[in-house]
Design an enzyme around this catalytic site. Sequence first.
Site, short mmCIF file in Angstrom:
data_model
loop_
_atom_site.label_atom_id
_atom_site.label_comp_id
_atom_site.label_asym_id
_atom_site.label_seq_id
_atom_site.Cartn_x
_atom_site.Cartn_y
_atom_site.Cartn_z
N HIS A 69 28.12 39.77 29.00
CA HIS A 69 28.06 38.53 29.77
C HIS A 69 27.18 38.71 31.01
CE1 HIS A 69 30.15 34.89 31.67
NE2 HIS A 69 29.49 35.42 32.67
N GLU A 70 27.43 39.79 31.76
CA GLU A 70 26.68 40.02 33.00
C GLU A 70 25.24 40.43 32.72
OE1 GLU A 70 27.96 38.79 35.53
OE2 GLU A 70 30.01 38.69 34.81
N HIS A 73 23.05 37.45 32.05
CA HIS A 73 22.54 36.76 33.23
C HIS A 73 21.21 37.36 33.68
CE1 HIS A 73 25.80 34.02 34.08
NE2 HIS A 73 26.70 34.99 34.07
#
Length: 165
Positions: A69-70, A73
């Site tokens: 998820h990170e 980004h």
Amino acid sequence: MPDLIQQRVEDCYQQAERYFNCTFARPVISFKLRGQKAGVAHICENRLRFNPVLYKENREHFLQHTVAHEVAHLVTYQHYGNKIRAHGPQWQAVMQNVFQLPANRCHNYNVSRAPRTHYLYSCKCTDREPFALSAQRHARVKKGLYYLCKACKAQLVYLQQQVKR
């Protein structure tokens, strides 16, 4: 712990590089995130921060989903530029097409054991308990934002005290 997270970050980057057929700058990784957030991506600084308490309690899911998820980004920012929304269609496409994972905005980890620091503020009301502002709100005050008491309309003033909850 840091080795497994660092390896997962590298694996995610290699997946993204194969998918997009380009290279991505690797981020600086920190394990000093506290509170309720599992991870944070600082896109302009190319930096990732992870919460060691939530990692220890949710290892498998954390490695698989939170790290991706990170990283998504940072990959999204580096590939598409700064005209994107944090969890917008480009980020969702990276999660789904590159990492083959659901594009969930939030985790559902138990955060009741994550220590939280609150900062005590007062107003002009004499009979009122101090306000306990979160670390995030306290940081905003330090940057110049202010909060008002709903009762007396006075600006809240930091009491130079913290409490753990």
